[in-house]
Write a protein that holds these residues in place. Structure first.
Motif, mmCIF file in Angstrom:
data_model
loop_
_atom_site.group_PDB
_atom_site.id
_atom_site.type_symbol
_atom_site.label_atom_id
_atom_site.label_comp_id
_atom_site.label_asym_id
_atom_site.label_seq_id
_atom_site.Cartn_x
_atom_site.Cartn_y
_atom_site.Cartn_z
ATOM 1 N N GLY A 293 0.484 -1.310 0.077
ATOM 2 C CA GLY A 293 -0.298 -0.108 -0.230
ATOM 3 C C GLY A 293 0.780 0.574 -0.380
ATOM 4 N N ILE A 294 -0.228 2.773 -0.052
ATOM 5 C CA ILE A 294 0.933 4.328 -0.112
ATOM 6 C C ILE A 294 0.447 4.375 1.361
ATOM 7 C CG2 ILE A 294 0.939 5.625 -1.033
ATOM 8 C CD1 ILE A 294 -0.145 4.282 -3.656
ATOM 9 N N VAL A 295 1.767 5.079 1.672
ATOM 10 C CA VAL A 295 1.311 5.763 3.697
ATOM 11 C C VAL A 295 0.933 6.826 2.908
ATOM 12 C CG1 VAL A 295 2.449 6.634 5.253
ATOM 13 C CG2 VAL A 295 3.709 4.789 3.642
ATOM 14 N N ASP A 296 -0.352 7.237 3.790
ATOM 15 C CA ASP A 296 -1.223 8.190 3.744
ATOM 16 C C ASP A 296 -0.981 9.292 4.671
ATOM 17 O OD1 ASP A 296 -4.076 8.907 2.247
ATOM 18 O OD2 ASP A 296 -4.728 7.956 3.445
ATOM 19 N N LYS A 301 3.658 10.372 17.739
ATOM 20 C CA LYS A 301 3.700 10.154 18.812
ATOM 21 C C LYS A 301 4.051 9.638 20.918
ATOM 22 C CE LYS A 301 -1.356 9.228 17.341
ATOM 23 N NZ LYS A 301 -2.411 9.617 18.196
ATOM 24 N N GLY A 302 5.047 9.994 20.225
ATOM 25 C CA GLY A 302 6.476 9.968 21.317
ATOM 26 C C GLY A 302 7.015 8.911 21.018
ATOM 27 N N VAL A 303 6.647 7.779 22.057
ATOM 28 C CA VAL A 303 7.313 6.745 21.774
ATOM 29 C C VAL A 303 7.108 6.206 20.207
ATOM 30 C CG1 VAL A 303 7.436 3.833 22.440
ATOM 31 C CG2 VAL A 303 6.489 6.052 24.289
ATOM 32 N N HIS A 304 6.466 6.020 19.734
ATOM 33 C CA HIS A 304 5.732 5.695 18.507
ATOM 34 C C HIS A 304 5.601 6.556 16.796
ATOM 35 C CE1 HIS A 304 2.048 5.091 18.617
ATOM 36 N NE2 HIS A 304 1.875 5.034 19.605
ATOM 37 N N TYR A 305 5.376 5.688 16.069
ATOM 38 C CA TYR A 305 4.583 6.583 15.133
ATOM 39 C C TYR A 305 3.076 5.964 14.598
ATOM 40 C CZ TYR A 305 8.984 9.402 13.689
ATOM 41 O OH TYR A 305 9.884 10.179 13.397
ATOM 42 N N GLU A 306 2.105 6.771 13.921
ATOM 43 C CA GLU A 306 1.467 6.365 13.792
ATOM 44 C C GLU A 306 0.905 6.761 12.556
ATOM 45 O OE1 GLU A 306 -2.426 7.018 16.342
ATOM 46 O OE2 GLU A 306 -3.505 7.313 14.226
ATOM 47 N N ILE A 307 0.977 5.207 11.674
ATOM 48 C CA ILE A 307 0.650 5.166 10.159
ATOM 49 C C ILE A 307 0.365 4.435 9.851
ATOM 50 C CG2 ILE A 307 2.614 5.067 8.025
ATOM 51 C CD1 ILE A 307 4.653 4.272 9.927
ATOM 52 N N ASN A 308 -0.825 5.363 8.535
ATOM 53 C CA ASN A 308 -2.145 5.096 8.309
ATOM 54 C C ASN A 308 -1.131 4.638 7.196
ATOM 55 O OD1 ASN A 308 -4.269 5.146 9.960
ATOM 56 N ND2 ASN A 308 -4.261 7.540 9.587
ATOM 57 N N GLU A 325 7.742 8.154 4.484
ATOM 58 C CA GLU A 325 7.584 9.622 3.999
ATOM 59 C C GLU A 325 5.897 8.869 3.756
ATOM 60 O OE1 GLU A 325 8.766 12.689 3.616
ATOM 61 O OE2 GLU A 325 11.167 11.954 4.268
ATOM 62 N N VAL A 326 5.719 10.455 3.799
ATOM 63 C CA VAL A 326 4.081 10.119 3.081
ATOM 64 C C VAL A 326 3.720 10.036 1.787
ATOM 65 C CG1 VAL A 326 1.461 11.621 2.692
ATOM 66 C CG2 VAL A 326 2.724 11.520 4.775
ATOM 67 N N GLY A 327 3.192 8.751 1.274
ATOM 68 C CA GLY A 327 3.415 8.469 -0.229
ATOM 69 C C GLY A 327 4.478 7.645 -0.426
ATOM 70 N N ASP A 328 5.303 7.179 0.301
ATOM 71 C CA ASP A 328 6.353 5.969 -0.079
ATOM 72 C C ASP A 328 4.886 5.146 0.162
ATOM 73 O OD1 ASP A 328 8.302 6.967 0.640
ATOM 74 O OD2 ASP A 328 8.751 6.439 2.838
ATOM 75 N N ARG A 329 5.925 3.335 -0.769
ATOM 76 C CA ARG A 329 5.256 3.064 -1.042
ATOM 77 C C ARG A 329 5.378 1.877 -0.577
ATOM 78 N NH1 ARG A 329 1.993 0.063 -5.248
ATOM 79 N NH2 ARG A 329 2.908 -1.389 -5.309
ATOM 80 N N VAL A 330 4.702 0.994 0.892
ATOM 81 C CA VAL A 330 5.186 -0.007 1.407
ATOM 82 C C VAL A 330 4.335 -1.142 1.418
ATOM 83 C CG1 VAL A 330 5.416 1.960 2.927
ATOM 84 C CG2 VAL A 330 3.214 0.646 2.832
ATOM 85 N N GLY A 331 5.542 -2.227 2.012
ATOM 86 C CA GLY A 331 4.667 -3.462 2.251
ATOM 87 C C GLY A 331 4.370 -4.140 3.433
ATOM 88 N N LEU A 332 3.168 -4.944 4.017
ATOM 89 C CA LEU A 332 3.210 -5.073 5.661
ATOM 90 C C LEU A 332 3.423 -6.317 5.546
ATOM 91 C CD1 LEU A 332 0.101 -2.707 6.237
ATOM 92 C CD2 LEU A 332 2.786 -2.607 6.620
ATOM 93 N N SER A 333 3.962 -6.859 6.607
ATOM 94 C CA SER A 333 3.448 -8.279 6.698
ATOM 95 C C SER A 333 3.163 -8.512 8.966
ATOM 96 C CB SER A 333 4.452 -9.317 6.843
ATOM 97 O OG SER A 333 5.897 -8.918 7.521
ATOM 98 N N VAL A 334 2.642 -9.517 8.981
ATOM 99 C CA VAL A 334 1.766 -10.203 9.692
ATOM 100 C C VAL A 334 2.030 -11.068 10.577
ATOM 101 C CG1 VAL A 334 0.172 -10.723 9.585
ATOM 102 C CG2 VAL A 334 0.160 -10.039 11.443
ATOM 103 N N GLU A 335 2.365 -11.829 11.433
ATOM 104 C CA GLU A 335 3.372 -12.772 12.278
ATOM 105 C C GLU A 335 2.235 -14.227 12.898
ATOM 106 O OE1 GLU A 335 6.387 -14.330 12.708
ATOM 107 O OE2 GLU A 335 7.108 -12.577 11.451
ATOM 108 N N PRO A 336 1.668 -15.165 12.253
ATOM 109 C CA PRO A 336 0.390 -15.627 12.409
ATOM 110 C C PRO A 336 0.145 -15.447 13.901
ATOM 111 C CG PRO A 336 1.864 -17.540 11.263
ATOM 112 C CD PRO A 336 3.091 -16.000 11.417
ATOM 113 N N GLU A 337 0.799 -15.838 14.619
ATOM 114 C CA GLU A 337 0.390 -15.157 16.261
ATOM 115 C C GLU A 337 0.131 -14.176 16.573
ATOM 116 O OE1 GLU A 337 4.618 -15.645 16.393
ATOM 117 O OE2 GLU A 337 3.516 -17.117 15.076
ATOM 118 N N SER A 338 -0.227 -13.189 15.352
ATOM 119 C CA SER A 338 -0.939 -12.175 15.840
ATOM 120 C C SER A 338 -1.400 -12.007 14.913
ATOM 121 C CB SER A 338 0.602 -10.805 15.168
ATOM 122 O OG SER A 338 1.940 -11.195 16.120
#
Lengths: 347, 279, 278
Positions: A293-296, A301-308, A325-338
């Protein structure tokens, strides 16, 4: 954990046409820190008032130490309450507020003085005994309210949003102190709040309620990691919730992609809700990712960034320490336990 | 700009003039009563020199003894009874849900808005239906009746300001239902109770119309005694002792109210002081 | 506190006995020939209504309305600026001036009326002390001045309490939005004090309209108001009017009650729990 101390059996309560508690069942163990958590108007305060004896149930039984106490007056119960906005007696000073219950018990004067001073020490208000209530800060009033209740050595202490009126810093400090106090005193605490962070920090057990019904009972870890349904997942922490299908044990399909997971015991092709916590997503190079997807937008937030991230016209919320950066193309992964799979709510 | 200033100045001047007028129209009769009580003349047609003999007669002579004793005993008794009942009723009304509470308050205010003459006649009729003999007891009931609404009106705002959990905190810490009222609610509405009681007292001691219709022929308070004297013999028919009595009651009321108010203020001030010293 | 609701039940019974029951009896008396003291007959009749065809009755009604309306108007014209002026004083002095307005009410009403009687006599102790000689006994002017002196504080109190509680940041907001002083008064202050005006008008007009000692004394019996007729029907000519004087009196009282019910409905629309009444 000790034996059952309080049990609510099939409790119902209505005010006029409004059903506040609907066939309510749960129990509280000795020495437990239990929290009733839910949005305002969910019936949690009413539940507390029933235990305290300020309301009587329309139906069902409240059992305390093996005895039904439905019709017992509040002053006949070994339970004390720390009220919302404290309800300190404005016409009495700190000492007389705390000594109020002891004086009614007609204890000898020296014992009253001793116990009040001990309790003042415990809540860190040494030397405040002659102060007038109106001269105390919110945090100090809070401590007096707790002292006034625990000086009577109740078996159970009920706390109704006791930290609601304090500022953030003080609230966090008091959370820690309350937990500490509960451990040293060995009193059962029944705590009511709508603040999920407070509940997660302090409780041994959390009861999640909505519209007069119990949705889930469990330890903070259970409830955070394995929410039973959409409402709980949404209420506890931020969540990305997807509609999906359980293809077989350990394999779930959502957003038109198949993912490995750790859940089993569903029907084949059963419709389910899938929860993924924002902090459980990882950035990977788009070429290796199932979800791209693309960063919107991006918020610090202090400890972390909140990225949509916008994926196929849908927004994913991600908490990460990595910068994009806003507009970057990014890939997302998630572990099975999550990946948390829940039965779809019938509604 | 200059014209605006002029206009504001004129408005202010008008406010001052009208306020002075108001105080004149209110105080001229009062001052006249004071002068009549100090005037060395039984008829009071003109100023005949300063005297305190009417005050002496008030205490030494029996001339107005009965009406004065009646007035004061009715005032004290009706104040005590209406304050106790009014406090209990106010607590009960405040505990009602909103709709019923408003309905009760509307009823409570009927005797406040109703003209005294209508209240007096209503009471007279109910007493005669119940075949009560008009006298001490009917006057007492009547005074309690018209005082209670004022006591309630003074207490309700204080109750509204209380934390609703206060009463329950009392129960929680070991009070029975009645004990919690006594130990928790009453001390926190005491200023309302006090002002209500003062109002009841001042109204009872000066009442004429309602006493007139509920007292019958024998029983008299100072007001009805004065009225009867006027009706019997016409103008200037009563003794200046009445002026002396009124002046004393008047001053006594002022002293009581000033005393109560300064005590209340001192309480508030010591409060503020200790607040100032909070670190 | 819900558990304390039962405290209000005896009050309900109390009010039924002393408000509802007498009202019903008044209605019964007004529409029948039932005798309160010698109950023997009972027949529904309109005969009591004949009182309204008597010229002294219609005169009393006209005078009651006329004098009380004039009194209320004067009280309002004086009272509103005074209440406004007092409400804008610094807090400490404000309280003292208000207390000074209450103080005269603690003096005996009859003696205050009697003092007015002296003031309005051309040669009296008042003339002696002030050098003023007034001759107003038996005149409408005299009665109106006396009534203003009696009831003016009842106009000022409710006005003062709404004006004092008013949020003056609204005035500033209105000025900020470009309103002139006059605009501010008529578009902001006046409409917001309407509740107090209503209470004040009613608390002045009703007692003025129903007074009977004041018109009897200062009017020298020449000017009779509704109150005087009720008094005489109930207290003086008990067996007059063909033995029906109490029934006639009840009818007139009922009429007064009607006025107070109307006033009551109006007050309740502005102030449900009667907070402007004390």
């Amino acid at each position: 954990m000790g034996k059952k101390l309080i049990e609510l059996k099939n409790i119902s309560k209505s005010f006029g046409d409004l059903v506040v508690l609907d066939h309510f069942n749960f129990y509280i163990n000795e020495n437990e820190f239990i929290t009733l958590l839910g949005p305002s108007g969910c019936g949690k305060t009413t539940c507390l008032r029933l235990i305290g004896g300020f309301e009587t149930p329309d139906d069902g039984e409240i059992i305390f130490d093996g005895k039904v106490i439905n019709d017992l007056e509040p002053n006949q119960r070994e339970i004390n309450t720390c009220f919302q906005k404290y309800a300190l007696f404005p016409h009495l000073n700190v000492f007389d507020n705390i000594a109020f219950g002891l004086k009614l018990k007609k204890l000898p004067k020296t014992e009253i003085v001793d116990r009040v001073h001990q309790t003042l020490k415990l809540v860190k208000l040494d030397g405040f005994q002659d102060r007038h209530i109106s001269t105390l800060s919110g945090g100090q009033q809070q401590r007096v309210a707790i002292a006034r209740a625990i000086v009577n050595r109740p078996k159970v202490l009920l706390l109704d949003e006791p930290l609601g009126a304090l500022d953030l810093k003080l609230r966090q400090e008091m959370q820690y102190e309350l937990k500490e106090m509960q451990r040293t005193l060995g009193i059962t605490f029944v705590y009511v709040t709508h603040d999920q962070e407070e509940a997660l920090t302090m409780s041994d057990t959390i009861v999640i309620m909505n519209e007069g019904k119990i949705l889930q009972i469990g330890t903070p870890e259970d409830i955070y990691n394995e929410p039973k349904n959409r409402f709980v997942a949404n209420f506890i922490g931020e969540s990305n919730i997807f509609e999906g299908i359980m293809i077989e044990d350990y394999l779930v399909k959502f957003v038109d992609r198949e993912f490995k997971c750790v859940d089993k015991g569903f029907h084949l092709n059963e419709a389910v809700d899938v929860v993924i916590r924002p902090e459980d997503f990882d950035f990977v190079p788009p070429s290796k990712a199932k979800i791209k997807g693309i960063v919107d937008s991006l918020t610090f937030k202090g400890v972390h960034y909140e990225i949509n991230v916008m994926v196929d016209g849908r927004e994913y919320t991600i908490h990460t320490t990595k910068y994009r950066e806003v507009g970057d193309r990014v890939g997302l992964s998630v572990e099975p336990e999550s990946i948390h799979v829940m039965r779809r709510q019938r509604s | 700009m200059k014209r605006r200033k002029q206009r504001i100045l004129m408005a202010k001047a008008m406010g001052v003039i009208l306020t002075v007028m108001t105080f004149l129209i209110l105080y001229v009769p009062i001052l006249l009563i004071l002068m009549l009580s100090l005037n060395d003349s039984a008829r009071g047609y003109q100023w005949e020199g300063f005297t305190l003999k009417w005050y002496a007669m008030l205490f030494l002579d029996d001339i107005m003894k009965d009406p004065i004793v009646n007035t004061i005993s009715i005032a004290i008794l009706s104040t005590i009874i209406s304050t106790i009942l009014g406090t209990i009723f106010a607590i009960g009304i405040h505990a009602l849900e909103k709709k019923r509470r408003v309905r009760m308050m509307v009823m409570n205010n009927v005797p406040v808005v109703n003209p005294d003459i209508v209240t007096g006649i209503s009471l007279m009729i109910i007493f005669s239906i119940l075949s009560f003999t008009l006298g001490f007891s009917t006057v007492l009931i009547a005074h309690v009746f018209f005082s209670i609404p004022y006591v309630i009106l003074n207490i309700i705002p204080k109750l509204k300001r209380l934390d609703p959990n206060l009463y329950e905190a009392g129960l929680d810490l070991g009070c029975s239902r009645i004990e919690a009222v006594w130990r928790v609610i009453i001390p926190n509405i005491s200023t309302g109770i006090l002002t209500g009681a003062l109002m009841a007292f001042t109204m009872s001691i000066d009442d004429f119309v309602i006493t007139y219709f509920t007292s019958g022929n024998e029983y008299m308070n100072v007001s009805t005694w004065l009225y009867a004297a006027l009706a019997r013999e016409g103008r200037n028919s009563f003794t200046p002792v009445a002026y002396a009595y009124n002046t004393i009651i008047f001053l006594l009321t002022i002293i009581i109210i000033v005393f109560v108010n300064t005590r209340k203020e001192r309480k508030v001030r010591t409060h503020e002081k200790s607040t100032c010293f909070t670190p | 506190m819900k558990r304390l609701r039962f405290f209000s039940i005896p009050y309900l019974a109390w009010m039924l006995i002393f408000i509802a029951v007498p009202t019903l009896i008044l209605i019964m008396l007004a529409f029948s020939d039932y005798s309160l003291y010698y109950p023997s007959r009972f027949e529904i009749t309109w005969v009591n209504f004949q009182i309204f065809s008597q010229s002294y009755m219609s005169k009393a009604i006209i005078y009651s309305f006329g004098l009380s309306i004039i009194t209320t108007l004067i009280c309002f014209v004086i009272g509103y600026p005074v209440a406004y002026y007092l409400a804008n004083l610094p807090e400490k002095t404000r309280k003292i001036w208000l207390a000074l307005l209450i103080v005269p009410l603690w003096a005996n009403m009859l003696l205050r009326i009697f003092a007015w009687e002296k003031i309005f006599t051309p040669l009296s102790i008042f003339t002696d002390l002030s050098g003023l000689s007034l001759d107003l006994l038996g005149t409408n002017t005299g009665i109106v001045i006396g009534m203003v002196g009696m009831y003016l504080p009842f106009m000022i109190f409710p006005l003062f309490s709404v004006l004092e509680r008013m949020d003056y940041s609204l005035v500033e907001a209105a000025k900020d939005l470009g309103a002139t002083d006059l605009n501010v008064f008529f578009k902001v202050i006046f409409p917001m004090s309407l509740g107090g005006i209503v209470s004040g008008v009613i608390m002045t007009m009703l007692p003025a309209m129903t007074s009977f000692v004041l018109p009897a004394r200062i009017g020298l019996g020449r000017i009779n108001l509704i109150g005087n007729i009720i008094e005489s029907k109930f207290m003086k000519e008990v067996m007059g009017s063909g033995g029906l004087s109490i029934n006639v009196g009840s009818l007139i009282s009922l009429m007064l009650m009607l006025f107070s019910v109307i006033s009551f409905v109006i007050i309740t629309r502005f102030d449900k729990e009667g907070e402007t009444l004390i």
